[in-house]
Design a protein around this motif. Structure first.
Motif, PDB file in Angstrom:
ATOM      1  N   TRP A 139       8.480   2.845 -18.596  1.00  0.00           N
ATOM      2  CA  TRP A 139       8.515   3.971 -17.745  1.00  0.00           C
ATOM      3  C   TRP A 139       9.599   4.888 -18.119  1.00  0.00           C
ATOM      4  CZ3 TRP A 139       5.274   2.756 -13.679  1.00  0.00           C
ATOM      5  CH2 TRP A 139       5.328   1.426 -13.269  1.00  0.00           C
ATOM      6  N   PRO A 156       9.951   1.417  -7.099  1.00  0.00           N
ATOM      7  CA  PRO A 156      10.246   0.103  -7.288  1.00  0.00           C
ATOM      8  C   PRO A 156      11.799  -0.133  -7.855  1.00  0.00           C
ATOM      9  CG  PRO A 156       8.960   0.358  -8.934  1.00  0.00           C
ATOM     10  CD  PRO A 156       8.906   1.872  -8.253  1.00  0.00           C
ATOM     11  N   GLY A 167      13.861  -2.537  -5.618  1.00  0.00           N
ATOM     12  CA  GLY A 167      13.308  -3.836  -5.206  1.00  0.00           C
ATOM     13  C   GLY A 167      13.208  -3.877  -3.619  1.00  0.00           C
ATOM     14  N   ASP A 178      -1.209   0.602   5.735  1.00  0.00           N
ATOM     15  CA  ASP A 178      -2.217   1.053   4.872  1.00  0.00           C
ATOM     16  C   ASP A 178      -1.593   1.686   3.458  1.00  0.00           C
ATOM     17  OD1 ASP A 178      -1.861   2.999   6.734  1.00  0.00           O
ATOM     18  OD2 ASP A 178      -3.683   3.753   6.433  1.00  0.00           O
ATOM     19  N   PHE A 194      -7.902  -4.209   9.551  1.00  0.00           N
ATOM     20  CA  PHE A 194      -9.090  -3.778   8.915  1.00  0.00           C
ATOM     21  C   PHE A 194      -8.356  -3.677   7.380  1.00  0.00           C
ATOM     22  CE2 PHE A 194      -9.830  -2.482  13.221  1.00  0.00           C
ATOM     23  CZ  PHE A 194     -10.989  -2.916  13.624  1.00  0.00           C
ATOM     24  N   GLU A 195      -9.115  -4.272   6.570  1.00  0.00           N
ATOM     25  CA  GLU A 195      -8.580  -3.985   4.935  1.00  0.00           C
ATOM     26  C   GLU A 195      -9.747  -3.464   4.234  1.00  0.00           C
ATOM     27  OE1 GLU A 195      -5.962  -4.328   2.936  1.00  0.00           O
ATOM     28  OE2 GLU A 195      -7.345  -4.055   1.378  1.00  0.00           O
ATOM     29  N   LYS A 198     -13.263  -2.672   5.072  1.00  0.00           N
ATOM     30  CA  LYS A 198     -13.230  -1.626   6.065  1.00  0.00           C
ATOM     31  C   LYS A 198     -12.105  -0.741   5.965  1.00  0.00           C
ATOM     32  CE  LYS A 198     -16.330  -3.243   8.828  1.00  0.00           C
ATOM     33  NZ  LYS A 198     -17.366  -2.624   9.242  1.00  0.00           N
ATOM     34  N   LEU A 250     -10.499   2.684   6.197  1.00  0.00           N
ATOM     35  CA  LEU A 250     -10.506   3.652   7.235  1.00  0.00           C
ATOM     36  C   LEU A 250     -10.455   5.092   6.592  1.00  0.00           C
ATOM     37  CD1 LEU A 250      -9.642   4.370  10.502  1.00  0.00           C
ATOM     38  CD2 LEU A 250      -7.337   4.591   9.448  1.00  0.00           C
ATOM     39  N   PRO A 267       1.413  -6.929   2.515  1.00  0.00           N
ATOM     40  CA  PRO A 267       2.457  -7.695   3.161  1.00  0.00           C
ATOM     41  C   PRO A 267       2.816  -7.239   4.562  1.00  0.00           C
ATOM     42  CG  PRO A 267       2.986  -7.054   0.786  1.00  0.00           C
ATOM     43  CD  PRO A 267       1.628  -6.266   1.132  1.00  0.00           C
ATOM     44  N   THR A 298       5.672  -9.331  -9.810  1.00  0.00           N
ATOM     45  CA  THR A 298       6.718 -10.310  -8.977  1.00  0.00           C
ATOM     46  C   THR A 298       7.753  -9.664  -8.107  1.00  0.00           C
ATOM     47  OG1 THR A 298       8.248 -12.032  -9.055  1.00  0.00           O
ATOM     48  CG2 THR A 298       8.036 -10.531 -11.153  1.00  0.00           C
ATOM     49  N   LEU A 299       7.901 -10.219  -7.020  1.00  0.00           N
ATOM     50  CA  LEU A 299       8.737  -9.268  -6.032  1.00  0.00           C
ATOM     51  C   LEU A 299       9.897 -10.108  -5.600  1.00  0.00           C
ATOM     52  CD1 LEU A 299       5.649  -8.542  -3.491  1.00  0.00           C
ATOM     53  CD2 LEU A 299       6.795  -7.033  -5.012  1.00  0.00           C
ATOM     54  N   ASN A 331      10.393  -5.852   0.918  1.00  0.00           N
ATOM     55  CA  ASN A 331      11.257  -6.370   1.987  1.00  0.00           C
ATOM     56  C   ASN A 331      11.303  -5.312   3.283  1.00  0.00           C
ATOM     57  OD1 ASN A 331      12.777  -8.784   0.565  1.00  0.00           O
ATOM     58  ND2 ASN A 331      12.766  -7.092  -0.968  1.00  0.00           N
ATOM     59  N   LEU A 382       4.353   6.894 -10.407  1.00  0.00           N
ATOM     60  CA  LEU A 382       4.937   6.537  -9.386  1.00  0.00           C
ATOM     61  C   LEU A 382       5.195   7.569  -8.361  1.00  0.00           C
ATOM     62  CD1 LEU A 382       7.898   4.190 -10.788  1.00  0.00           C
ATOM     63  CD2 LEU A 382       5.678   3.675  -9.843  1.00  0.00           C
ATOM     64  N   GLY A 394       6.089  -0.340   6.490  1.00  0.00           N
ATOM     65  CA  GLY A 394       5.762  -0.679   4.973  1.00  0.00           C
ATOM     66  C   GLY A 394       5.801   0.737   4.497  1.00  0.00           C
TER      67      GLY A 394
END
Ligand SMILES: Cc1cc2nc3c(=O)[nH]c(=O)nc-3n(C[C@H](O)[C@H](O)[C@H](O)COP(=O)(O)OP(=O)(O)OC[C@H]3O[C@@H](n4cnc5c(N)ncnc54)[C@H](O)[C@@H]3O)c2cc1C
Length: 445
Positions: free
Chosen positions: A239, A322, A325, A169, A33-34, A139, A141, A12, A48-49, A329, A295, A314
């Motif tokens: 959890w 999480p 949430g 990443d 590059f992913e 790709k 890295l 995202p 779901t987010l 965002n 986690l 990110g």
């Protein structure tokens, strides 16, 4: 020569940044590059987010994707139930608009809204909007040469150098190594995620418990989540608070011990939930495809010394659990902030390095605020008091977002937080007695 920029990772954060640079009409060369071999290499991208007004939703609007986004956003997914191990519903919020609360950061104009979107739907939306020629698949890295800035990938190829490399990443970022030695730590919480494919047809009571949105239950350091997905299926998460390396390896160990026998695995998980209600335990009994999931998190308030030519967005910059949430965002808001500063600098022939520095200066305190809220939720949910501390913390978060001072109280003599505390404790107490009494009349299972 156009400015050259590499984005590592097409999650995202990376895709939002790529799209924003594309719509900005800059003279710029962008390469994403992913690691994944292709757009469909990983069909199940997770759950779901919920996207928030000033972050995920604002980014989609700026990307010019709002009309497409509303087709995928599920406002009825805002429905939320918070319960304890006796299935006492302590909080229930309806979806489809929900309670409208004015948001502090939106000048009081926008409503407080949190529609859900499947992670896959979000990825498809963003990916479908980015110039396909910009994204290179397969790709991974591996290393950035500190002298030359050349990127080396696992397939033996190289690229660059670039004027700016943006690490999008994720948790185990390779770009982070260039900026800091800090590495994610195990968050003291480990569990499993499974899936109920046809809950409406096969398990109507479970389906009703979840409603259109999310059902979260916590007690005694344990947490059960059940969330409605866009295809009507339900994602189930369990959890547990389990400290140290023993805790971190707990899910993997029981997977190995149970081999291919998923029923045995579920029994092992359920040993931890023996005093939860039959309905709650049934979520685990009927779900399939359980995957272990310890986690991880980066330290709260972690920052790096600015370094010309590199930055992070990110999860790569501020990985969180999480439990508030905020992850996706924050990721999309980072992209929004960075893209705006790059656009201003490049259009004015200004100093791009200064623009990146500015982004970092704004991002660090914001990340710290969300990491702190996430940590507070995590500690609350996994404390022995379960929903009490979690809900009091949640009220604090919402009040902060609204710019309200809770010390003023609901009346001159009851502080608001004490009111919430009394309400939750009494609901739980009544719920526990109701379950005990009904257990005397009929057996739960
Ligand atoms: C169980 C769980 C539930 C969650 N629930 C929520 C929620 O309800 N709300 C919320 O806001 N957030 C939630 N999150 C967090 C959210 O998923 C992340 O914060 C968000 O995906 C971060 O986006 P990102 O683009 O920074 O990183 P990622 O989504 O991790 O994307 C990183 C991308 O980089 C690629 N990549 C990784 N390494 C390399 C490499 N070396 N080279 C090239 N590419 C690479 C990956 O393949 C991936 O495509 C949850 C997370 C978990 C684990």
């Amino acid at each position: 020569m156009p400015f050259s920029l590499a984005i590592i990772g097409a999650g995202p954060a990376g895709l939002t940044l790529a799209r924003l640079l594309q719509v900005s009409d800059l003279e710029i060369t962008v390469m994403v590059f992913e690691h994944d071999a292709s757009p469909t290499a990983r069909p199940s991208q997770g759950g779901t987010l919920d996207l928030h007004t000033d972050t995920g939703l604002a980014a989609l609007k700026k990307c010019g994707l709002w009309d497409e986004a509303v087709k995928r956003l599920r406002y009825d997914g805002e429905e939320l139930t918070i319960a304890d191990k006796n299935d006492t519903h302590i909080l229930h919020m309806t979806g489809g608009g929900g309670p409208k609360i004015k948001s502090k950061e939106s000048d009081g104009e926008l409503d407080y809204e949190r529609p859900e979107i499947d992670r896959e739907a979000l990825k498809d939306l963003l990916l479908g909007s980015v110039n396909p020629g910009w994204v290179q698949w397969g790709k991974t890295l591996q290393r950035i040469d500190p002298q030359t800035g050349v990127l080396s990938f696992r397939d033996g190829t190289t690229a660059g150098p670039f004027e700016l490399v943006v690490g999008a990443d994720g948790a185990w970022s390779k770009v982070r190594h260039v900026l800091t030695d800090v590495w994610p730590q195990y968050a003291g919480v480990a569990g499993f995620v499974g899936h109920i494919a046809r809950p409406n047809e096969e398990y109507p009571p479970l389906s009703r418990t979840v409603g259109r949105g999310s059902y979260f239950a916590c007690s005694d350091g344990k947490y059960l989540s059940a969330q409605r997905m866009g295809d009507e299926s339900i994602k189930v998460g369990v959890w547990l608070k389990k400290e140290g390396s023993q805790g971190e390896s707990w899910p993997a160990k029981i997977v190995v011990a149970c081999g291919d026998d998923e029923e045995k695995l579920k029994d092992k998980i359920l040993e931890n939930f023996h005093d939860w209600t039959a309905t709650q335990r049934q979520f685990v009994k009927v779900a399939t495809g359980f995957r272990p999931w310890p986690l991880y998190e980066l330290p709260v308030g972690e920052f790096w010394e600015h370094k010309r030519g590199y930055t992070l967005i990110g999860d790569a910059s501020s990985l969180m659990t999480p439990f508030a949430g905020e992850g996706v965002n924050k990721a999309m808001r980072d992209s929004l902030e960075l893209a705006a500063r790059l656009e201003d600098a490049l259009k004015a022939n200004g100093d791009v390095d200064e623009a990146v520095r500015e982004y970092e200066e704004i991002m660090f305190p914001r990340a710290k605020r969300w990491q702190t809220a996430t940590m507070r939720n995590k500690d609350g949910m996994f404390s022995n008091e379960g929903p009490v501390t979690f809900l009091v913390g949640m009220v604090d978060d919402i009040a902060e977002e609204m710019g309200k001072d809770l010390s003023k109280g609901i009346s001159s003599w009851i502080p608001f937080k004490t009111g919430v505390w009394c309400y939750v404790v009494s609901r739980q107490w009544i719920g526990a007695w109701r379950r005990r009494l009904s257990g005397m009349i009929w057996k739960e299972e």
